[in-house]
Design an enzyme around this catalytic site. Structure first.
Site, PDB file in Angstrom:
ATOM      1  N   THR A  52       0.835  -1.116   0.061  1.00  0.00           N
ATOM      2  CA  THR A  52       0.503   0.184   0.112  1.00  0.00           C
ATOM      3  C   THR A  52       0.496   1.408  -0.200  1.00  0.00           C
ATOM      4  O   THR A  52       0.494   1.564  -0.214  1.00  0.00           O
ATOM      5  CB  THR A  52      -0.963   0.164   1.254  1.00  0.00           C
ATOM      6  OG1 THR A  52      -1.827  -1.357   1.190  1.00  0.00           O
ATOM      7  CG2 THR A  52      -1.953   1.347   0.947  1.00  0.00           C
ATOM      8  N   ASN A 129      -5.595  -9.169  -7.569  1.00  0.00           N
ATOM      9  CA  ASN A 129      -5.250  -9.893  -6.103  1.00  0.00           C
ATOM     10  C   ASN A 129      -7.137 -10.632  -6.301  1.00  0.00           C
ATOM     11  O   ASN A 129      -7.281 -11.490  -4.946  1.00  0.00           O
ATOM     12  CB  ASN A 129      -5.325  -8.735  -4.904  1.00  0.00           C
ATOM     13  CG  ASN A 129      -5.736  -7.111  -5.115  1.00  0.00           C
ATOM     14  OD1 ASN A 129      -5.990  -6.824  -5.969  1.00  0.00           O
ATOM     15  ND2 ASN A 129      -6.760  -7.222  -4.195  1.00  0.00           N
ATOM     16  N   GLN A 157       1.541  -9.666  -6.047  1.00  0.00           N
ATOM     17  CA  GLN A 157       0.003 -11.253  -5.907  1.00  0.00           C
ATOM     18  C   GLN A 157       1.271 -12.320  -6.349  1.00  0.00           C
ATOM     19  O   GLN A 157       0.494 -13.567  -7.196  1.00  0.00           O
ATOM     20  CB  GLN A 157      -0.839 -11.538  -6.726  1.00  0.00           C
ATOM     21  CG  GLN A 157      -1.674 -10.689  -6.240  1.00  0.00           C
ATOM     22  CD  GLN A 157      -2.515 -11.251  -5.058  1.00  0.00           C
ATOM     23  OE1 GLN A 157      -2.171 -12.710  -4.685  1.00  0.00           O
ATOM     24  NE2 GLN A 157      -2.633 -10.780  -3.947  1.00  0.00           N
ATOM     25  N   GLY A 178       5.330  -8.366   2.092  1.00  0.00           N
ATOM     26  CA  GLY A 178       5.932  -9.634   2.515  1.00  0.00           C
ATOM     27  C   GLY A 178       5.363 -10.405   3.015  1.00  0.00           C
ATOM     28  O   GLY A 178       5.859 -11.337   3.140  1.00  0.00           O
ATOM     29  N   HIS A 179       4.011  -9.770   3.551  1.00  0.00           N
ATOM     30  CA  HIS A 179       3.071 -10.640   4.173  1.00  0.00           C
ATOM     31  C   HIS A 179       2.094 -11.802   3.712  1.00  0.00           C
ATOM     32  O   HIS A 179       2.106 -13.038   3.747  1.00  0.00           O
ATOM     33  CB  HIS A 179       1.895 -10.780   5.197  1.00  0.00           C
ATOM     34  CG  HIS A 179       1.020  -9.595   4.597  1.00  0.00           C
ATOM     35  ND1 HIS A 179       0.035  -9.793   4.150  1.00  0.00           N
ATOM     36  CD2 HIS A 179       1.371  -8.665   3.898  1.00  0.00           C
ATOM     37  CE1 HIS A 179      -0.653  -9.146   3.265  1.00  0.00           C
ATOM     38  NE2 HIS A 179      -0.353  -8.257   3.255  1.00  0.00           N
ATOM     39  N   THR A 213      12.424   4.773  11.341  1.00  0.00           N
ATOM     40  CA  THR A 213      13.473   3.890  11.616  1.00  0.00           C
ATOM     41  C   THR A 213      12.763   2.680  11.332  1.00  0.00           C
ATOM     42  O   THR A 213      11.606   2.513  11.217  1.00  0.00           O
ATOM     43  CB  THR A 213      12.807   3.448  13.354  1.00  0.00           C
ATOM     44  OG1 THR A 213      13.473   4.709  13.912  1.00  0.00           O
ATOM     45  CG2 THR A 213      13.891   2.483  14.093  1.00  0.00           C
ATOM     46  N   CYS A 299      -9.771  -6.603   1.067  1.00  0.00           N
ATOM     47  CA  CYS A 299      -9.548  -5.831   1.711  1.00  0.00           C
ATOM     48  C   CYS A 299     -10.844  -4.745   1.341  1.00  0.00           C
ATOM     49  O   CYS A 299     -11.114  -4.228   2.113  1.00  0.00           O
ATOM     50  CB  CYS A 299      -8.778  -4.542   0.004  1.00  0.00           C
ATOM     51  SG  CYS A 299      -7.230  -5.214   0.340  1.00  0.00           S
TER      52      CYS A 299
HETATM   53  N1  PLP Z   1      -1.544  -4.959  -3.998  1.00  0.00           N
HETATM   54  C1  PLP Z   1      -2.083  -6.034  -4.162  1.00  0.00           C
HETATM   55  C2  PLP Z   1      -2.469  -6.444  -5.993  1.00  0.00           C
HETATM   56  C3  PLP Z   1      -1.819  -6.392  -3.053  1.00  0.00           C
HETATM   57  O1  PLP Z   1      -2.764  -7.909  -3.435  1.00  0.00           O
HETATM   58  C4  PLP Z   1      -2.469  -6.198  -1.707  1.00  0.00           C
HETATM   59  C5  PLP Z   1      -2.818  -6.770  -0.601  1.00  0.00           C
HETATM   60  O2  PLP Z   1      -4.173  -7.642  -0.852  1.00  0.00           O
HETATM   61  C6  PLP Z   1      -1.272  -5.000  -2.156  1.00  0.00           C
HETATM   62  C7  PLP Z   1      -1.778  -4.121  -2.644  1.00  0.00           C
HETATM   63  C8  PLP Z   1      -1.470  -4.424  -0.565  1.00  0.00           C
HETATM   64  O3  PLP Z   1      -0.598  -5.361   0.946  1.00  0.00           O
HETATM   65  P1  PLP Z   1      -0.832  -4.659   2.118  1.00  0.00           P
HETATM   66  O4  PLP Z   1      -2.163  -4.335   2.231  1.00  0.00           O
HETATM   67  O5  PLP Z   1       0.198  -5.289   2.964  1.00  0.00           O
HETATM   68  O6  PLP Z   1      -0.314  -3.160   1.929  1.00  0.00           O
END
Ligand code: PLP
Length: 359
Positions: A52, A129, A157, A178-179, A213, A299
């Site tokens: 994001t 996504n 993705q 990363g997650h 940081t 989301c």
């Molecule tokens: N872009 C894509 C294609 C995603 O699938 C996601 C999260 O699902 C994001 C951006 C945003 O990632 P984050 O919520 O880890 O910032």
């Protein structure tokens, strides 16, 4: 992470004492690992809080840098973290949405109708996504490189799911979280071919490209995952390919469901379905049997708005309520697939039976 943090302590990488220096070494080792995974040089990688932030920062930086070329181009398939900053800039800059096919792929032919000399940036994600549909991001990057249009590629993705060689791709900037790979949440990467104006200013962290940081724990986990993927990614990708094909084969025998995107045009581990009924009651019943599935995108789950992605693909609002997404991950085992399919089939048949009785 536990080992590193307990051995080295929670140093602040900006401190000159030994613990701080160790933290900085860890950060640079992680940057090297991520660079190997992405096929790039470490100096092009900035650690940020997630995709994001990386997407917001890239859109803002390109828009400011290219004020004289005020057209921002993307499609309604992009993640909200790309679309929303573009929409905020829409008062000063124009936003053009590229057409989308019924299979959820951005149609780059739409670029030919737009004046490339006015484009300040083009955003094309690598895979969507929600549907998992693969996008022509490499073609977009090559197109942009030929015309000096910076192309931002949201790779969130696909990282770890396909071999990448960012340096040779023609992309101007790229993002990941990363997650999605198994690192902690709250860490991500903004990759850029040249230095971009930072979103956060203050300290000189990340060579002045991102003040604040560093998230040492997150960075260490991302580095560890990147190292693992460089060594084992190909095996894991083959495993996901096999499991994804098996899941589609199993689901094919459940009456009334349809695949939104053909198998060869989607990520192996993302299966997007149209159910013969609203997805919400199905999702609740799946959850009661310990199956974690998604409706639309995570989301926007909980928000009663229809998915922009599905509307762009030509689905009606009603149809978009019947969308279910199943994702495979490194923890998914083959036996779970037939069990999940059995549970889903049973739920759909119970709901159909209840609907018939109430008619
Ligand atoms: N872009 C894509 C294609 C995603 O699938 C996601 C999260 O699902 C994001 C951006 C945003 O990632 P984050 O919520 O880890 O910032």
């Amino acid at each position: 992470m536990e080992r590193w943090l307990s051995e080295d302590g929670w140093g602040n990488a900006s401190s000159v004492h030994a613990t701080g220096r160790k933290a900085q070494e860890r950060i640079e080792a992680a940057r090297d690992g991520v660079a190997r995974l992405l096929g790039t040089r470490p100096g092009r990688i900035s650690f940020v809080s997630g995709a994001t932030e990386a997407n917001n920062a890239a859109v803002a930086a390109w828009a400011v840098r290219n004020r004289a070329r005020p057209m921002l181009v993307a499609s309604r398939l992009e993640h909200p973290s790309v679309q929303e900053p573009m929409l905020r800039l829409a008062a000063a800059q124009s936003v053009e949405w590229l057409p989308v096919t019924s299979q959820g792929r951005v149609d780059l032919d739409g670029l030919e109708t737009l004046p490339s000399e006015h484009m300040g940036m083009l955003a094309v994600m690598a895979a969507n996504n929600e549907t998992g549909a693969l996008q022509p991001w490499r073609e977009a990057c090559a197109w942009g490189a030929e015309r000096s249009v910076p192309v931002h590629a949201d790779l969130t993705q696909v990282v770890g799911k396909m071999a990448l060689s960012l340096d040779g791709s023609g992309a101007a900037s790229a993002s990941l979280s990363g997650h999605k790979l198994g690192a902690l949440a709250g860490i991500g990467v903004l990759w850029s071919r040249e230095d971009l104006a930072p979103m956060t200013v203050g300290g000189a962290q990340e060579r002045g490209r991102r003040a604040g940081t560093e998230n040492l724990a997150g960075i260490v986990t991302l580095g560890a995952v990147a190292d693992w993927l460089v060594r084992h990614g190909a095996e894991e990708q083959a495993r996901t390919q096999r499991l994804g094909a098996r899941l589609r084969e199993l689901l094919g025998s459940v009456p009334g469901i349809a695949f939104s995107v053909p198998q060869d045009k989607a990520l192996a581990g993302t299966v997007h379905l149209r159910l013969p009924t609203d997805a919400e009651p199905v999702l609740i019943r799946l959850d009661m049997q310990s199956v974690c599935a998604s409706m639309g995108s995570a989301c926007s789950a909980g928000v009663a708005k229809p998915s922009r992605t599905l509307l762009a693909m030509g689905w009606t609002e009603r149809e978009s309520r019947s969308a279910l997404r199943l994702s495979l991950g490194w923890s998914t085992e083959e036996g779970e697939l037939s069990e999940m399919t059995r549970i889903l089939g049973q739920i759909l048949s119970n709901l159909a039976g209840a609907a018939r009785t109430s008619e």
